[in-house]
Design an enzyme around this catalytic site. Structure first.
Site, PDB file in Angstrom:
ATOM      1  N   TRP A   1       0.837  -1.193   0.000  1.00  0.00           N
ATOM      2  CA  TRP A   1       0.000   0.000   0.000  1.00  0.00           C
ATOM      3  C   TRP A   1       0.865   1.232   0.000  1.00  0.00           C
ATOM      4  CZ3 TRP A   1      -3.093   0.299   5.303  1.00  0.00           C
ATOM      5  CH2 TRP A   1      -2.256  -0.062   6.373  1.00  0.00           C
ATOM      6  N   ASN A   2       0.215   2.364  -0.390  1.00  0.00           N
ATOM      7  CA  ASN A   2       0.952   3.612  -0.580  1.00  0.00           C
ATOM      8  C   ASN A   2       0.265   4.757   0.152  1.00  0.00           C
ATOM      9  OD1 ASN A   2       2.728   2.540  -2.760  1.00  0.00           O
ATOM     10  ND2 ASN A   2       0.778   2.349  -3.833  1.00  0.00           N
TER      11      ASN A   2
ATOM     12  N   HIS B   1      -7.897  19.132  -6.811  1.00  0.00           N
ATOM     13  CA  HIS B   1      -8.230  19.374  -8.224  1.00  0.00           C
ATOM     14  C   HIS B   1      -7.090  18.900  -9.108  1.00  0.00           C
ATOM     15  CE1 HIS B   1     -11.818  21.888  -7.210  1.00  0.00           C
ATOM     16  NE2 HIS B   1     -11.186  21.821  -6.048  1.00  0.00           N
TER      17      HIS B   1
ATOM     18  N   HIS C   1     -11.140  15.254 -12.278  1.00  0.00           N
ATOM     19  CA  HIS C   1     -11.649  15.626 -10.950  1.00  0.00           C
ATOM     20  C   HIS C   1     -12.974  16.359 -11.024  1.00  0.00           C
ATOM     21  CE1 HIS C   1      -9.630  19.474 -11.910  1.00  0.00           C
ATOM     22  NE2 HIS C   1     -10.539  19.999 -11.108  1.00  0.00           N
TER      23      HIS C   1
ATOM     24  N   ASP D   1     -15.484  19.375  -9.448  1.00  0.00           N
ATOM     25  CA  ASP D   1     -15.537  20.680  -8.778  1.00  0.00           C
ATOM     26  C   ASP D   1     -16.890  20.796  -8.079  1.00  0.00           C
ATOM     27  OD1 ASP D   1     -13.144  21.277 -10.073  1.00  0.00           O
ATOM     28  OD2 ASP D   1     -14.006  22.822 -11.361  1.00  0.00           O
TER      29      ASP D   1
ATOM     30  N   HIS E   1     -16.189  25.169  -4.206  1.00  0.00           N
ATOM     31  CA  HIS E   1     -14.864  25.476  -4.783  1.00  0.00           C
ATOM     32  C   HIS E   1     -14.743  26.967  -5.102  1.00  0.00           C
ATOM     33  CE1 HIS E   1     -11.243  25.213  -7.080  1.00  0.00           C
ATOM     34  NE2 HIS E   1     -11.802  25.234  -8.270  1.00  0.00           N
TER      35      HIS E   1
ATOM     36  N   HIS F   1     -16.460  28.794 -13.817  1.00  0.00           N
ATOM     37  CA  HIS F   1     -16.486  28.580 -12.368  1.00  0.00           C
ATOM     38  C   HIS F   1     -17.451  29.566 -11.697  1.00  0.00           C
ATOM     39  CE1 HIS F   1     -12.700  26.412 -13.182  1.00  0.00           C
ATOM     40  NE2 HIS F   1     -12.875  25.823 -12.022  1.00  0.00           N
TER      41      HIS F   1
HETATM   42 MN    MN Z   1     -11.164  22.017 -10.392  1.00  0.00          MN
END
Ligand code: MN
Length: 263
Positions: A65-66, A73, A77, A79, A83, A212
């Site tokens: 595992w990591n 973002h 991804h 939003d 945001h 946005h």
């Molecule tokens: Mn974004």
């Protein structure tokens, strides 16, 4: 007793026989994943990094595992409305509080890949959307609006971010188009193939970053760095885009899937 036929039993059957396929709209997420470049007066988002906790070794003999480190973002991804400052006061506006029913919706896919091939700063207008509706029907409330540009086919960080002396150049939506989609079509949100939902030059628009500003200002979502939009029909696909349930999260990397009819 025969099992009752429901829309879900039919879906399972169609998935099994291949009449509905699952298309992955997600970019690989790793250290080479391009992250948006902001002007130097703003805080940057770090690139994805990963370190091993154990790898079938002394630190964990039977398990691998990591630890991962990344901005919300990064890569493909989601939003959330929180945001953006215009979406900060909505109820249920963060990744943990958005009603999960809003993570599943039909997709309307507008193909402007030819226009973008000729002009990398291409902006989709309200008139483009109305022309698309003339061919494919009116966008129904609660639809994802996906902008196919084929930008995801650009290889490497430089070509993808396409930064020049005057900033990045990549396609997006005109502010009138964003307001039209949010107010008059009540979409779930906008999904794009570029690093963010706004055009590359949108920091210099009035207002800056209109996608946005107006999408999140209307309580709506964004999806960035999508791929394989060329495998979707203009209408008829269903998109599943559920971000991680980060408490008070502004967004998150996610696996975006489309259920697509094959005939
Ligand atoms: Mn974004």
């Amino acid at each position: 007793m025969a099992a009752r036929v429901t829309v879900l039993s039919l879906l399972v059957e169609e998935l099994k026989n291949g009449r509905v396929k699952v298309v992955d709209l997600t970019q690989p997420l790793g250290p080479d994943t391009p992250v948006i470049d902001l002007p130097p007066m703003f805080a940057p988002s770090p690139p994805f990094s990963m370190e091993t906790i154990s790898h079938y070794d002394d630190k964990g003999p039977a398990w691998y595992w990591n630890t991962i480190h990344l901005g919300e973002h990064t890569g493909t991804h989601f939003d959330a409305p929180i945001h953006w400052v215009t979406g900060k006061d909505y109820a249920n506006n963060s990744t943990d509080t958005i009603p999960v029913s809003r993570f599943v919706g039909p997709a309307c896919v507008v193909d402007v890949s030819k226009e973008v091939a000729h002009y990398e700063d291409f902006l989709l207008t309200r008139e483009h959307v109305l022309a698309w509706e003339g061919e494919h029907g009116k966008i129904q409330p609660g639809s994802w609006f996906l902008l196919r540009t084929d930008w995801s086919k650009r290889q490497g960080r430089e070509a993808f971010l396409n930064a020049k002396a005057d900033g990045p150049h990549s396609p997006g939506l005109h502010k009138d188009c964003v307001q039209f989609l949010a107010q008059e079509r009540d979409v779930l949100g906008v999904g794009v193939e570029t690093v963010g939902t706004d055009a590359g030059q949108a920091g210099a628009f009035d207002p800056p970053f209109p996608c946005h500003t107006f999408m999140h200002g209307a309580g709506k979502f964004g999806l960035a760095s999508l791929k394989n939009l060329d495998q979707l029909p203009a209408t008829g696909a269903v998109v599943i885009a559920a971000p991680l349930k980060i408490v008070n999260g502004s967004g998150s990397p996610l696996r975006v899937l489309a259920l697509v009819p094959t005939e």
